[in-house]
Each structure stands twice: as structure tokens, then as C-alpha cells.
Design a protein around this motif. Structure first.
Motif, short mmCIF file in Angstrom:
data_model
loop_
_atom_site.label_atom_id
_atom_site.label_comp_id
_atom_site.label_asym_id
_atom_site.label_seq_id
_atom_site.Cartn_x
_atom_site.Cartn_y
_atom_site.Cartn_z
N THR A 189 -25.87 2.78 25.94
CA THR A 189 -26.89 1.79 25.57
C THR A 189 -27.38 1.04 26.80
N ARG A 190 -28.54 0.41 26.65
CA ARG A 190 -29.07 -0.44 27.71
C ARG A 190 -28.42 -1.81 27.65
N ASP A 191 -28.66 -2.60 28.68
CA ASP A 191 -28.04 -3.92 28.75
C ASP A 191 -28.49 -4.84 27.62
N ASP A 192 -29.70 -4.61 27.09
CA ASP A 192 -30.21 -5.51 26.05
C ASP A 192 -29.85 -5.06 24.64
N TYR A 205 -16.97 -8.18 24.58
CA TYR A 205 -16.59 -8.72 25.90
C TYR A 205 -16.66 -7.63 26.96
N TYR A 206 -16.00 -6.49 26.70
CA TYR A 206 -15.97 -5.44 27.72
C TYR A 206 -17.28 -4.65 27.75
N ALA A 207 -18.01 -4.60 26.64
CA ALA A 207 -19.30 -3.91 26.65
C ALA A 207 -20.38 -4.76 27.31
N ASP A 208 -20.19 -6.08 27.32
CA ASP A 208 -21.17 -7.01 27.88
C ASP A 208 -22.52 -6.84 27.18
N ARG A 209 -22.48 -6.81 25.85
CA ARG A 209 -23.68 -6.68 25.04
C ARG A 209 -23.75 -7.84 24.05
N GLN A 210 -24.98 -8.19 23.62
CA GLN A 210 -25.13 -9.25 22.63
C GLN A 210 -24.41 -8.85 21.34
N ALA A 211 -23.61 -9.76 20.80
CA ALA A 211 -22.84 -9.46 19.59
C ALA A 211 -23.46 -10.15 18.38
N ILE A 212 -23.51 -9.43 17.29
CA ILE A 212 -23.87 -9.98 15.98
C ILE A 212 -22.59 -9.98 15.17
N ASP A 213 -22.07 -11.17 14.91
CA ASP A 213 -20.74 -11.32 14.30
C ASP A 213 -20.86 -11.27 12.78
N PHE A 214 -20.38 -10.18 12.19
CA PHE A 214 -20.47 -10.01 10.74
C PHE A 214 -19.68 -11.08 9.98
N LEU A 215 -18.65 -11.66 10.63
CA LEU A 215 -17.79 -12.61 9.94
C LEU A 215 -18.10 -14.07 10.28
N GLY A 216 -19.19 -14.29 11.00
CA GLY A 216 -19.74 -15.64 11.08
C GLY A 216 -19.19 -16.58 12.13
N LYS A 217 -18.21 -16.17 12.92
CA LYS A 217 -17.70 -17.10 13.93
C LYS A 217 -18.79 -17.47 14.93
N MET A 218 -19.72 -16.54 15.16
CA MET A 218 -20.82 -16.79 16.09
C MET A 218 -22.18 -16.78 15.39
N ASP A 219 -22.18 -16.88 14.08
CA ASP A 219 -23.43 -16.84 13.33
C ASP A 219 -23.46 -18.00 12.34
N PRO A 220 -24.21 -19.07 12.65
CA PRO A 220 -24.23 -20.24 11.76
C PRO A 220 -24.68 -19.93 10.34
N ARG A 259 -30.35 -6.01 12.04
CA ARG A 259 -30.48 -4.65 12.58
C ARG A 259 -29.90 -4.50 13.98
N PRO A 260 -28.59 -4.62 14.13
CA PRO A 260 -28.00 -4.37 15.46
C PRO A 260 -28.26 -2.92 15.89
N ASP A 261 -28.40 -2.71 17.19
CA ASP A 261 -28.60 -1.36 17.71
C ASP A 261 -27.38 -0.49 17.49
N VAL A 262 -26.21 -1.13 17.49
CA VAL A 262 -24.94 -0.42 17.25
C VAL A 262 -24.12 -1.25 16.28
N ALA A 263 -23.43 -0.59 15.36
CA ALA A 263 -22.55 -1.30 14.43
C ALA A 263 -21.13 -0.74 14.56
N GLN A 264 -20.18 -1.65 14.54
CA GLN A 264 -18.78 -1.24 14.61
C GLN A 264 -18.32 -0.64 13.28
N ALA A 299 -32.80 0.89 22.51
CA ALA A 299 -31.71 0.44 23.37
C ALA A 299 -30.63 1.50 23.53
N VAL A 300 -30.77 2.65 22.84
CA VAL A 300 -29.79 3.73 22.92
C VAL A 300 -30.30 4.82 23.85
N ASP A 301 -29.43 5.33 24.70
CA ASP A 301 -29.77 6.44 25.60
C ASP A 301 -29.58 7.75 24.84
#
Length: 322
Positions: A189-192, A205-220, A259-264, A299-301
């Protein structure tokens, strides 16, 4: 009063400045964790759940707790205040654990751990002072050491072997796979790129990509949702209704709207978006790692991958980066 005010003023100023900074930076007076764990859940319900999680703490800590209580009660009257203060700190952290509804990692006691050194200090003092009271009746000088050792053995018994290499293999394997997923994500993936996560730690953290937190710790928005009750097996196994920090989620919003580019993952407990995702995501299989790529994401190669209708794999001439 003036002296006390002068002593407390720097601490009060630090708190006020931090609150003002939080309000200016995040637009809220309280942290998002408060909204995630506290908002929408009554105090009574949180305490009932917190006590349910604490039930497994009692078999470990009862002996140390009795000795600690003895340390406070048997301390000399003129020196009792410091002992009582230590006991109050321990009690406050245990009570705070129950008030917040427990923790999502039962039996690790992460929010009680800061108090445990104080508990053991009081426990040893209780053993020492109790033995001093009994010494006139012929008790051995080793009695306090023996009592302390018994309390320590009782507390340690439920965790025997936990420090051995094979004891927590599943958790280590999960951590390893998350780090490998992060390395893979950086490669394809690209940096964005954005990544939707359930375990919002190692991977973003290790991917250094923007995270969309499904469980809300980082999503108000997710943190403000009503909690899901009676759906998490780990909570039911402890007699609780909710799994703290993991009870608020809406994958229809996190996946379909953001719509995250990648989903865990594409499902969490009873919230299953896999049927919808068949038309919108492709599985990236790079054993032992599995991720899900948004179809057509810029954002995907895609040049690094070979894909069929449902699955992508790394090209043979561009192998996995580990």
C-alpha cells in the motif's frame, strides 16, 4: 490554608492546563476512553460487571488482603495514618476497577497492578506486627516470613507457569501475525492508505498507516454508540454483560461508510459484514497473514499482486517481505 494552597497550586494548574489543551486539541473536556467505557452505561451496571470480573481476584488476593488489613489495624496509633493512606490507595484502585466495569483482559489486573506493591508492603507489615503480638506466646521469629510466603504462594498459584515460553503461545502468535501483517501492508500500500483494525496496536503502529478503529478507542462516533450486551463469550464466562472497551462497534459504519483501503477483519462477535464485503473487498492471502483489500483502491499496489474474483496473492517474482 495559605501554605496548603501554595502546595496544591502547581498540581491544580497542571490539571487545568491539560484540560484546556485537550479541549482545544480534541474539542472535548473528557478523553474518548471515557465515552467508550462509561457513557451509555449506568453506574449500577458497570459496578455489577466490575464486581463480576473482580470475583477471580479474590482467590488470589484474600490472604494478602487480610495481612494488609492487619498491617493497618495493628500499626501503632501514632503511626497509623501512613499505613491507612497506603490502604486507601489500594482500595481506591480496586474500587475504580469495579466502578469502570472491569477490564477487557480479566485476570491480568492491569489497572490494579500499580497498587500491588503497596498491598504487599502492608501485607508484610501485617505479618511482622502480628508476629510481634504473638511473640510473647512463643511464636518463631520466622513467623512473619512464613505468613508472607504463604500469602505470596496463594496469589501466585493461579498464575503458575505463566512465564514459561509455551504458556501463552496463542497471544504471542497473534502478536507475531499482526507485526507480519504490518510489514506486508507497508509493502502493498501507499503511505496514505487507511487500515480498519480491531486490534489497534501493532498493525497500524508498524505499518505507519492511518487506522480506522472498529472498536472506537480512536473513533468518537463509535465511542458514543450504545454498548452491545450479552454477546461476548469472555464476558459471559465471568458473569458480566459487557466486555469493557470492546462493547461498542458498528461495522456497517466503519466498513461501509468509512471504507478503509485495508481491513483486518470483516466481522466482530454478532456484527458480520462478510456477505456485504464479497462485492467490495478482496481477501489478500499471504500465509499466515490474511487481510482484506478494498476493490479498486488507489492506495493499493495492485502490480505486486495477482488476483482472481475473490482472492489476491503476492506475485511469485515479488515474494512476501519477511
Amino acid at each position: 490554608v495559605v501554605v496548603l494552597g501554595a502546595l496544591l497550586a502547581p498540581f491544580a494548574a497542571a490539571i487545568v492546563l491539560h484540560l484546556l489543551w485537550r479541549r482545544g486539541y480534541y474539542g472535548t473536556w473528557l478523553p474518548n476512553t471515557y465515552a467508550l467505557k462509561i457513557a451509555g452505561v449506568s453506574t449500577a451496571e458497570r459496578i455489577v460487571d466490575g464486581l463480576a470480573y473482580l470475583r477471580s481476584f479474590v482467590p488470589e488476593a484474600w490472604a494478602a488482603g487480610l495481612l494488609a488489613a492487619a498491617g493497618v489495624v495493628l500499626s501503632p496509633r501514632e503511626a497509623r495514618r501512613p499505613y491507612a493512606l497506603l490502604g486507601m490507595i489500594v482500595g481506591a484502585l480496586v474500587a475504580g476497577y469495579a466502578w469502570a466495569g472491569g477490564d477487557f483482559l480479566p485476570r491480568m489486573w492491569r489497572f490494579i497492578v500499580p497498587a500491588l506493591p503497596l498491598l504487599w508492603v502492608l501485607a508484610f507489615e501485617g505479618a511482622r506486627l502480628g508476629a510481634a503480638r504473638l511473640r510473647a506466646e512463643g511464636s518463631s521469629g520466622l513467623a512473619p516470613v512464613a505468613a508472607f510466603a504463604v500469602a505470596l504462594a496463594i496469589a501466585s498459584l493461579p498464575h503458575r507457569g505463566a512465564w514459561l515460553p509455551g504458556e501463552d503461545q496463542a497471544r504471542r502468535q497473534q502478536t507475531r501475525q499482526d507485526v507480519m501483517a504490518a510489514v506486508l501492508l507497508r509493502a502493498v500500500t501507499r503511505d496514505d492508505a487507511s487500515v480498519g483494525v480491531l486490534r489497534a496496536g501493532h498493525l497500524p503502529y508498524y505499518a505507519d498507516r492511518q487506522a480506522i478503529d472498529f472498536l472506537g478507542k480512536m473513533d468518537p462516533k463509535v465511542a458514543a454508540l450504545p454498548p452491545h450486551r450479552d454477546v461476548a463469550p469472555i464476558a459471559r464466562n465471568h458473569g458480566a454483560r459487557m466486555w469493557p472497551g470492546h462493547a461498542k462497534y458498528d461495522l456497517a459504519y466503519s466498513l461501509r461508510e468509512r471504507r478503509p483501503d485495508v481491513a483486518q477483519q470483516l466481522a466482530w462477535l454478532e456484527d458480520d459484514q462478510r456477505a456485504w464485503a464479497r462485492d467490495h473487498y478482496l481477501m489478500l492471502s499471504a500465509p499466515p497473514v490474511v487481510l482484506y483489500l478494498a476493490r479498486g483502491s488507489a492506495a493499493v499496489d495492485w502490480q505486486r499482486l495477482r488476483c482472481d474474483e475473490a482472492t489476491c496473492r503476492l506475485r511469485a517474482d515479488r515474494p512476501a517481505p519477511w
